[in-house]
Design a protein around this motif. Structure first.
Motif, PDB file in Angstrom:
ATOM      1  N   GLU A 149      23.820 -79.642  48.153  1.00 26.61           N
ATOM      2  CA  GLU A 149      24.602 -79.790  46.925  1.00 26.61           C
ATOM      3  C   GLU A 149      25.743 -78.775  46.822  1.00 26.61           C
ATOM      4  OE1 GLU A 149      25.820 -81.819  43.710  1.00 26.61           O
ATOM      5  OE2 GLU A 149      24.210 -82.418  45.051  1.00 26.61           O
ATOM      6  N   ARG A 150      25.490 -77.507  47.166  1.00 25.16           N
ATOM      7  CA  ARG A 150      26.550 -76.486  47.109  1.00 25.16           C
ATOM      8  C   ARG A 150      27.704 -76.851  48.052  1.00 25.16           C
ATOM      9  NH1 ARG A 150      25.879 -71.404  45.048  1.00 25.16           N
ATOM     10  NH2 ARG A 150      27.025 -70.430  46.747  1.00 25.16           N
ATOM     11  N   GLN A 151      27.357 -77.334  49.235  1.00 25.85           N
ATOM     12  CA  GLN A 151      28.387 -77.722  50.195  1.00 25.85           C
ATOM     13  C   GLN A 151      29.194 -78.900  49.659  1.00 25.85           C
ATOM     14  OE1 GLN A 151      25.424 -78.094  53.267  1.00 25.85           O
ATOM     15  NE2 GLN A 151      26.459 -76.545  54.511  1.00 25.85           N
ATOM     16  N   LYS A 152      28.510 -79.863  49.074  1.00 26.46           N
ATOM     17  CA  LYS A 152      29.185 -81.034  48.522  1.00 26.46           C
ATOM     18  C   LYS A 152      30.121 -80.631  47.386  1.00 26.46           C
ATOM     19  CE  LYS A 152      26.737 -84.731  47.698  1.00 26.46           C
ATOM     20  NZ  LYS A 152      25.854 -85.710  47.024  1.00 26.46           N
ATOM     21  N   ARG A 153      29.657 -79.734  46.526  1.00 26.81           N
ATOM     22  CA  ARG A 153      30.480 -79.303  45.396  1.00 26.81           C
ATOM     23  C   ARG A 153      31.695 -78.501  45.872  1.00 26.81           C
ATOM     24  NH1 ARG A 153      28.266 -80.356  40.576  1.00 26.81           N
ATOM     25  NH2 ARG A 153      29.265 -78.658  39.459  1.00 26.81           N
TER      26      ARG A 153
ATOM     27  N   GLN B 181      30.495 -69.535  41.007  1.00 21.28           N
ATOM     28  CA  GLN B 181      29.048 -69.620  41.276  1.00 21.28           C
ATOM     29  C   GLN B 181      28.403 -70.661  40.358  1.00 21.28           C
ATOM     30  OE1 GLN B 181      27.615 -68.224  43.747  1.00 21.28           O
ATOM     31  NE2 GLN B 181      25.463 -68.388  43.302  1.00 21.28           N
ATOM     32  N   LEU B 182      28.763 -70.655  39.087  1.00 23.52           N
ATOM     33  CA  LEU B 182      28.208 -71.637  38.140  1.00 23.52           C
ATOM     34  C   LEU B 182      28.566 -73.059  38.563  1.00 23.52           C
ATOM     35  CD1 LEU B 182      28.916 -69.893  34.708  1.00 23.52           C
ATOM     36  CD2 LEU B 182      26.684 -70.261  35.793  1.00 23.52           C
ATOM     37  N   TYR B 183      29.805 -73.247  39.000  1.00 21.51           N
ATOM     38  CA  TYR B 183      30.214 -74.578  39.454  1.00 21.51           C
ATOM     39  C   TYR B 183      29.412 -75.005  40.688  1.00 21.51           C
ATOM     40  CZ  TYR B 183      32.579 -78.169  42.015  1.00 21.51           C
ATOM     41  OH  TYR B 183      32.818 -79.307  42.738  1.00 21.51           O
ATOM     42  N   LEU B 184      29.329 -74.135  41.681  1.00 20.84           N
ATOM     43  CA  LEU B 184      28.626 -74.492  42.919  1.00 20.84           C
ATOM     44  C   LEU B 184      27.140 -74.739  42.692  1.00 20.84           C
ATOM     45  CD1 LEU B 184      30.360 -72.127  45.508  1.00 20.84           C
ATOM     46  CD2 LEU B 184      30.747 -74.575  45.148  1.00 20.84           C
ATOM     47  N   GLU B 185      26.567 -74.076  41.690  1.00 16.80           N
ATOM     48  CA  GLU B 185      25.146 -74.281  41.376  1.00 16.80           C
ATOM     49  C   GLU B 185      24.917 -75.492  40.488  1.00 16.80           C
ATOM     50  OE1 GLU B 185      23.814 -70.555  39.763  1.00 16.80           O
ATOM     51  OE2 GLU B 185      23.782 -69.593  41.741  1.00 16.80           O
ATOM     52  N   GLY B 186      25.998 -76.154  40.059  1.00 20.75           N
ATOM     53  CA  GLY B 186      25.858 -77.354  39.234  1.00 20.75           C
ATOM     54  C   GLY B 186      25.685 -77.067  37.760  1.00 20.75           C
TER      55      GLY B 186
ATOM     56  N   PRO C 164      31.032 -70.195  51.588  1.00 21.13           N
ATOM     57  CA  PRO C 164      31.057 -68.736  51.671  1.00 21.13           C
ATOM     58  C   PRO C 164      29.962 -68.122  50.802  1.00 21.13           C
ATOM     59  CG  PRO C 164      32.853 -69.530  50.284  1.00 21.13           C
ATOM     60  CD  PRO C 164      32.190 -70.734  50.889  1.00 21.13           C
ATOM     61  N   GLU C 165      29.441 -67.004  51.251  1.00 19.44           N
ATOM     62  CA  GLU C 165      28.420 -66.292  50.477  1.00 19.44           C
ATOM     63  C   GLU C 165      29.041 -65.774  49.181  1.00 19.44           C
ATOM     64  OE1 GLU C 165      25.161 -66.020  51.193  1.00 19.44           O
ATOM     65  OE2 GLU C 165      25.536 -67.288  52.938  1.00 19.44           O
TER      66      GLU C 165
END
Length: 134
Positions: free
Chosen positions: A3-7, A68-73, A46-47
Motif C-alpha cells: 500500500e505505501r508503494q502504491k500511494r 507519512q500520514l498520506y503514505l500510511e493511508g 524512501p525511509e
C-alpha cells in the motif's frame, strides 16, 4: 505492490500531471532519475527518516509528518495535495525546452540504466501509444 508503494506511485503520478517530469523531479530531490522511476513503478519507498523522504515532502509543499500520514493511508491524496507547492526548490534552474534529438538522447541514456524487464515494459508501452496515435 504494498500500500505505501502504491500511494507513493500515485503521488509521483500526480506530480507528473502537475507538470513535473521524472528528470526535473529527480533534480529537485537531488536523486538519480532511476530513484524516481522506481518510486513511480512502486518498487521502493524512501525511509521516513531519510533525506529523500524529507526532500520529497519539501518539494510537494508539505512536511515529513504529512507525507507519512498520506503514505500510511491516514489522509487522502487530495488532502495531501491541498498543500502541494508547484514551485521548484530554490536553486533549481528552469529546464530549457529540448529539441527532439536532445530528448531522444536523454531517453536513450535513461533506458540504458534500466533492467531488461523494465526496458520491455517501456517498449510495450511505446508500442501501445503508437497504435493509439495511428
Amino acid at each position: 505492490m504494498q500500500e505505501r508503494q502504491k500511494r507513493l506511485a500515485q503521488l509521483v503520478e500526480q506530480l507528473l500531471k502537475d507538470g513535473w517530469t521524472q528528470t526535473t523531479l529527480s533534480e529537485a530531490l537531488g536523486v538519480d532519475f532511476t530513484t524516481v522511476y522506481r518510486w513511480l513503478k512502486g518498487k521502493t519507498v524512501p525511509e521516513a527518516d531519510s533525506r529523500n523522504f524529507q526532500r520529497l515532502a519539501q518539494v510537494t509543499g508539505a512536511d515529513s509528518e504529512s507525507l507519512q500520514l498520506y503514505l500510511e493511508g491516514e489522509i487522502s491524496l487530495s488532502t495531501y495535495c491541498q498543500g502541494l507547492d508547484k514551485q521548484k526548490l530554490p536553486g533549481i534552474k528552469k529546464r530549457k525546452t529540448l529539441s527532439s534529438e536532445e530528448i531522444k538522447r536523454e531517453v536513450l541514456a535513461q533506458i540504458y540504466l534500466l533492467d531488461p524487464a523494465d526496458i520491455a515494459e517501456v517498449i510495450s508501452t511505446s508500442v501501445a501509444f503508437l497504435i493509439k496515435r495511428a
